[in-house]
Motif scaffolding. Structure first.
Motif, PDB file in Angstrom:
ATOM      1  N   TYR A   1      -8.318  -5.016  -4.105  1.00 12.89           N
ATOM      2  CA  TYR A   1      -7.248  -5.023  -3.116  1.00 12.89           C
ATOM      3  C   TYR A   1      -7.132  -3.613  -2.551  1.00 12.89           C
ATOM      4  N   ASP A   2      -6.606  -3.490  -1.343  1.00 19.49           N
ATOM      5  CA  ASP A   2      -6.504  -2.188  -0.699  1.00 19.49           C
ATOM      6  C   ASP A   2      -5.769  -1.198  -1.613  1.00 19.49           C
ATOM      7  N   ALA A   3      -6.402  -0.070  -1.912  1.00 18.39           N
ATOM      8  CA  ALA A   3      -5.840   0.897  -2.857  1.00 18.39           C
ATOM      9  C   ALA A   3      -4.503   1.443  -2.377  1.00 18.39           C
ATOM     10  N   ARG A   4      -4.367   1.644  -1.065  1.00 17.80           N
ATOM     11  CA  ARG A   4      -3.111   2.174  -0.537  1.00 17.80           C
ATOM     12  C   ARG A   4      -1.965   1.200  -0.762  1.00 17.80           C
ATOM     13  N   LEU A   5      -2.226  -0.080  -0.492  1.00 14.60           N
ATOM     14  CA  LEU A   5      -1.193  -1.104  -0.685  1.00 14.60           C
ATOM     15  C   LEU A   5      -0.797  -1.201  -2.157  1.00 14.60           C
ATOM     16  N   VAL A   6      -1.794  -1.235  -3.029  1.00 18.10           N
ATOM     17  CA  VAL A   6      -1.528  -1.395  -4.463  1.00 18.10           C
ATOM     18  C   VAL A   6      -0.730  -0.211  -5.008  1.00 18.10           C
TER      19      VAL A   6
ATOM     20  N   GLY B   1       4.208   2.054  -6.988  1.00 21.21           N
ATOM     21  CA  GLY B   1       5.110   3.201  -7.072  1.00 21.21           C
ATOM     22  C   GLY B   1       6.537   2.857  -6.690  1.00 21.21           C
ATOM     23  N   ILE B   2       6.696   2.095  -5.610  1.00 20.16           N
ATOM     24  CA  ILE B   2       8.038   1.715  -5.152  1.00 20.16           C
ATOM     25  C   ILE B   2       8.719   0.798  -6.166  1.00 20.16           C
TER      26      ILE B   2
ATOM     27  N   MET C   1       3.182  -2.260 -15.698  1.00 23.33           N
ATOM     28  CA  MET C   1       2.974  -2.048 -14.264  1.00 23.33           C
ATOM     29  C   MET C   1       1.655  -1.323 -14.004  1.00 23.33           C
ATOM     30  N   VAL C   2       1.326  -0.364 -14.856  1.00 21.65           N
ATOM     31  CA  VAL C   2       0.064   0.358 -14.695  1.00 21.65           C
ATOM     32  C   VAL C   2      -1.120  -0.584 -14.885  1.00 21.65           C
ATOM     33  N   LEU C   3      -1.048  -1.454 -15.880  1.00 20.49           N
ATOM     34  CA  LEU C   3      -2.125  -2.419 -16.132  1.00 20.49           C
ATOM     35  C   LEU C   3      -2.272  -3.381 -14.959  1.00 20.49           C
ATOM     36  N   ILE C   4      -1.140  -3.806 -14.413  1.00 21.00           N
ATOM     37  CA  ILE C   4      -1.179  -4.691 -13.245  1.00 21.00           C
ATOM     38  C   ILE C   4      -1.804  -3.963 -12.056  1.00 21.00           C
ATOM     39  N   THR C   5      -1.450  -2.695 -11.907  1.00 20.39           N
ATOM     40  CA  THR C   5      -2.013  -1.888 -10.814  1.00 20.39           C
ATOM     41  C   THR C   5      -3.526  -1.785 -10.945  1.00 20.39           C
ATOM     42  N   ILE C   6      -3.994  -1.487 -12.173  1.00 19.01           N
ATOM     43  CA  ILE C   6      -5.436  -1.396 -12.409  1.00 19.01           C
ATOM     44  C   ILE C   6      -6.118  -2.727 -12.113  1.00 19.01           C
ATOM     45  N   TYR C   7      -5.469  -3.824 -12.496  1.00 18.64           N
ATOM     46  CA  TYR C   7      -6.035  -5.157 -12.256  1.00 18.64           C
ATOM     47  C   TYR C   7      -6.278  -5.376 -10.767  1.00 18.64           C
TER      48      TYR C   7
ATOM     49  N   ILE D   1      -8.446   8.429   4.038  1.00 22.85           N
ATOM     50  CA  ILE D   1      -8.493   9.372   2.914  1.00 22.85           C
ATOM     51  C   ILE D   1      -7.100   9.866   2.555  1.00 22.85           C
ATOM     52  N   LEU D   2      -6.416  10.453   3.531  1.00 24.20           N
ATOM     53  CA  LEU D   2      -5.070  10.940   3.247  1.00 24.20           C
ATOM     54  C   LEU D   2      -4.122   9.793   2.920  1.00 24.20           C
ATOM     55  N   GLY D   3      -4.429   8.606   3.442  1.00 31.24           N
ATOM     56  CA  GLY D   3      -3.611   7.440   3.105  1.00 31.24           C
ATOM     57  C   GLY D   3      -3.599   7.181   1.609  1.00 31.24           C
ATOM     58  N   ILE D   4      -4.749   7.353   0.965  1.00 35.23           N
ATOM     59  CA  ILE D   4      -4.828   7.164  -0.491  1.00 35.23           C
ATOM     60  C   ILE D   4      -4.070   8.270  -1.212  1.00 35.23           C
ATOM     61  N   ILE D   5      -4.159   9.503  -0.698  1.00 34.72           N
ATOM     62  CA  ILE D   5      -3.433  10.620  -1.313  1.00 34.72           C
ATOM     63  C   ILE D   5      -1.929  10.376  -1.250  1.00 34.72           C
ATOM     64  N   ILE D   6      -1.459   9.919  -0.099  1.00 37.89           N
ATOM     65  CA  ILE D   6      -0.035   9.634   0.069  1.00 37.89           C
ATOM     66  C   ILE D   6       0.400   8.532  -0.892  1.00 37.89           C
ATOM     67  N   ALA D   7      -0.406   7.473  -0.950  1.00 39.05           N
ATOM     68  CA  ALA D   7      -0.077   6.355  -1.840  1.00 39.05           C
ATOM     69  C   ALA D   7      -0.104   6.782  -3.301  1.00 39.05           C
ATOM     70  N   ALA D   8      -1.062   7.655  -3.660  1.00 38.73           N
ATOM     71  CA  ALA D   8      -1.133   8.145  -5.037  1.00 38.73           C
ATOM     72  C   ALA D   8       0.107   8.954  -5.390  1.00 38.73           C
ATOM     73  N   GLY D   9       0.635   9.719  -4.418  1.00 37.39           N
ATOM     74  CA  GLY D   9       1.857  10.481  -4.649  1.00 37.39           C
ATOM     75  C   GLY D   9       3.040   9.572  -4.930  1.00 37.39           C
ATOM     76  N   VAL D  10       3.124   8.451  -4.207  1.00 40.30           N
ATOM     77  CA  VAL D  10       4.197   7.482  -4.432  1.00 40.30           C
ATOM     78  C   VAL D  10       4.042   6.835  -5.808  1.00 40.30           C
ATOM     79  N   PHE D  11       2.800   6.511  -6.163  1.00 42.31           N
ATOM     80  CA  PHE D  11       2.525   5.899  -7.475  1.00 42.31           C
ATOM     81  C   PHE D  11       2.954   6.839  -8.601  1.00 42.31           C
ATOM     82  N   VAL D  12       2.624   8.113  -8.468  1.00 42.36           N
ATOM     83  CA  VAL D  12       2.996   9.084  -9.501  1.00 42.36           C
ATOM     84  C   VAL D  12       4.510   9.249  -9.576  1.00 42.36           C
ATOM     85  N   SER D  13       5.190   9.173  -8.418  1.00 37.40           N
ATOM     86  CA  SER D  13       6.656   9.270  -8.451  1.00 37.40           C
ATOM     87  C   SER D  13       7.250   8.105  -9.243  1.00 37.40           C
ATOM     88  N   GLY D  14       6.616   6.928  -9.140  1.00 38.92           N
ATOM     89  CA  GLY D  14       7.063   5.779  -9.925  1.00 38.92           C
ATOM     90  C   GLY D  14       6.826   5.998 -11.411  1.00 38.92           C
TER      91      GLY D  14
END
Length: 417
Positions: free
Chosen positions: A21-26, A31-32, A9-15, A284-297
């Motif tokens: 692709y939009d970093a927030r969406l990815v 993460g979900i 999943m991490v490799l797919i995310t990096i791809y 900016i904060l959108g990426i921070i929020i998305a990164a938090g979800v990614f880390v939770s995953g």
């Protein structure tokens, strides 16, 4: 099995990040999905809720971007850039390093790399080309200076690291400024030497790019972008105790002073400030929020625990990972934000386990990600300066790549001491 699924999943995310692709969406989707595969889907949504109400980050980032929009509306940023350009044009031999340092200084006051590249590039690139400097070298010199935002308290990474370390945001800047300045000097010197080695410091001409020779600089207007930073530095250092205040207060005071100095429409200026705040939350904060979800995953699938265990067993690689991980992802994806936020969210809180402080590890990660983005050919700021100069973005990377790599090495040595 769960660990290997997480790695895939991490490799797919990096791809998908590499494919722009939009970093927030990815990051959100990744993460979900990871949390769901691990059987704890609600952990991802809990992380989303927690990240979106992070008051310290919201206050600093949104207020700084609001102020930046005020500077754009009042054209104070344009006065600052033209003032610096007028000074540099009188010292041709120092033009290339001067532009690197000048762009860095502008980026401190205007923390958007792309915004600085557009504003400073529009002035400095024609200035250098008019002096006979190769267009690609002119663009590379500007791009070399687009990480001055690390000394701005509103850069999202600074309050983020401050929160993890339990210190004030100005303490973060006080800790890392020596590394930033050292790396800047290394970058400025090396790109100048490369220009002379390639014989691109003179003899080139280009048509169609000219500076606004008739632009009349108002020195008072030019001072406005740096006032909030000056207030914060004087206050936090104790030089002027009355100036000790938080970031939003300094930005609001700066906006009020800009209103008084330029005498612009107060309604439009207020709208510009709040438009900037909204854009900061979304972009900016959108990426921070998305990164938090990614880390939770990552946490749900056990990857964070495995990664930390691996570093505990091999502490010698921690300092390398803290810098090189965000640096490489910043270079590959064109954005140092996603990688840096993800690393700081997942690993930096455990810095003490590796014999480091959270402040030290967080600063390493931030500098690495920022410098990686600085040499990326697909970064927005690179594309902007390359477009102004009329060259391929890869030509910019070819010229500022070596200076920035050595700048990172120098900066990391200072931070590791």
């Amino acid at each position: 099995m769960m660990i290997w699924a997480g790695i895939v999943m991490v490799l797919i995310t990096i791809y998908f990040l590499v494919k722009r692709y939009d970093a927030r969406l990815v990051l959100l989707a990744s993460g979900i999905i990871m949390a769901s595969v691990a059987g704890t889907p609600m952990e991802a949504f809990a992380a989303f809720s927690k990240s979106m109400t992070n008051s310290g980050l919201i206050q600093a980032v949104c207020s700084v971007m609001g102020f930046a929009m005020v500077m754009r509306y009042t054209k104070c940023d344009k006065h600052l850039i033209n003032l610096m350009a007028n000074g540099l044009s009188k010292f041709r031999p120092l033009l290339i390093p001067g532009v690197v340092l000048g762009t860095f200084a502008i980026n401190i006051a205007l923390p958007s790399a792309a915004g600085t590249a557009a504003a400073a590039g529009a002035i400095f690139v024609p200035l250098m080309m008019g002096a006979g400097i190769h267009p690609a070298m002119a663009a590379a010199a500007v791009k070399c200076g687009t990480y001055g935002s690390m000394l701005n308290p509103g850069l999202a990474h600074n309050p983020f690291v401050a929160k993890i370390a339990g210190v004030d945001v100005m303490d973060v800047i006080a800790f890392q400024y020596k590394a930033n300045i050292t790396s800047l000097i290394v970058a400025a010197v090396l790109i100048t030497l490369i220009a002379y080695y390639r014989k691109e410091h003179k003899g080139y001409t280009a048509e169609g790019l000219e500076i606004e020779g008739s632009f009349k600089v108002n020195v008072l207007y030019a001072c406005m972008p740096i006032l909030p930073i000056l207030i914060l530095i004087l206050g936090s250092s104790g030089v002027v105790p009355a100036f000790k205040m938080d970031v939003p207060a300094a930005m609001i005071i700066g906006s009020i002073l800009a209103l008084l100095a330029t005498r612009t429409n107060p309604v439009n200026l207020t709208n510009a400030f709040f438009d900037g705040m909204g854009k900061a939350y979304a972009d900016i904060l959108g990426i921070i929020i998305a990164a938090g979800v990614f880390v939770s995953g990552l946490t749900s699938m056990g990857l964070v625990k495995t990664f930390i265990s691996a570093m505990i067993d091999n502490p010698a690689i921690v300092k390398i990972c803290a810098a090189m991980g965000p640096f490489l992802l910043g270079f590959i994806t064109g954005s140092g934000d996603a990688a840096t936020f993800a690393f700081n969210e997942a690993v930096t809180p455990h810095a003490v386990d590796f014999g480091m402080t959270s402040l030290q590890m967080g600063s390493m990660s931030t500098l690495g990600g920022t410098l990686g983005r600085t040499i990326s050919p697909i970064a927005g700021a690179t594309i902007i300066v390359a477009g102004i100069a009329g060259v391929n973005p890869m030509e910019v990377t070819k010229r500022n790549g070596l200076p920035i790599v050595f700048a990172m090495i120098a900066g990391m040595i200072v931070l590791a001491m």
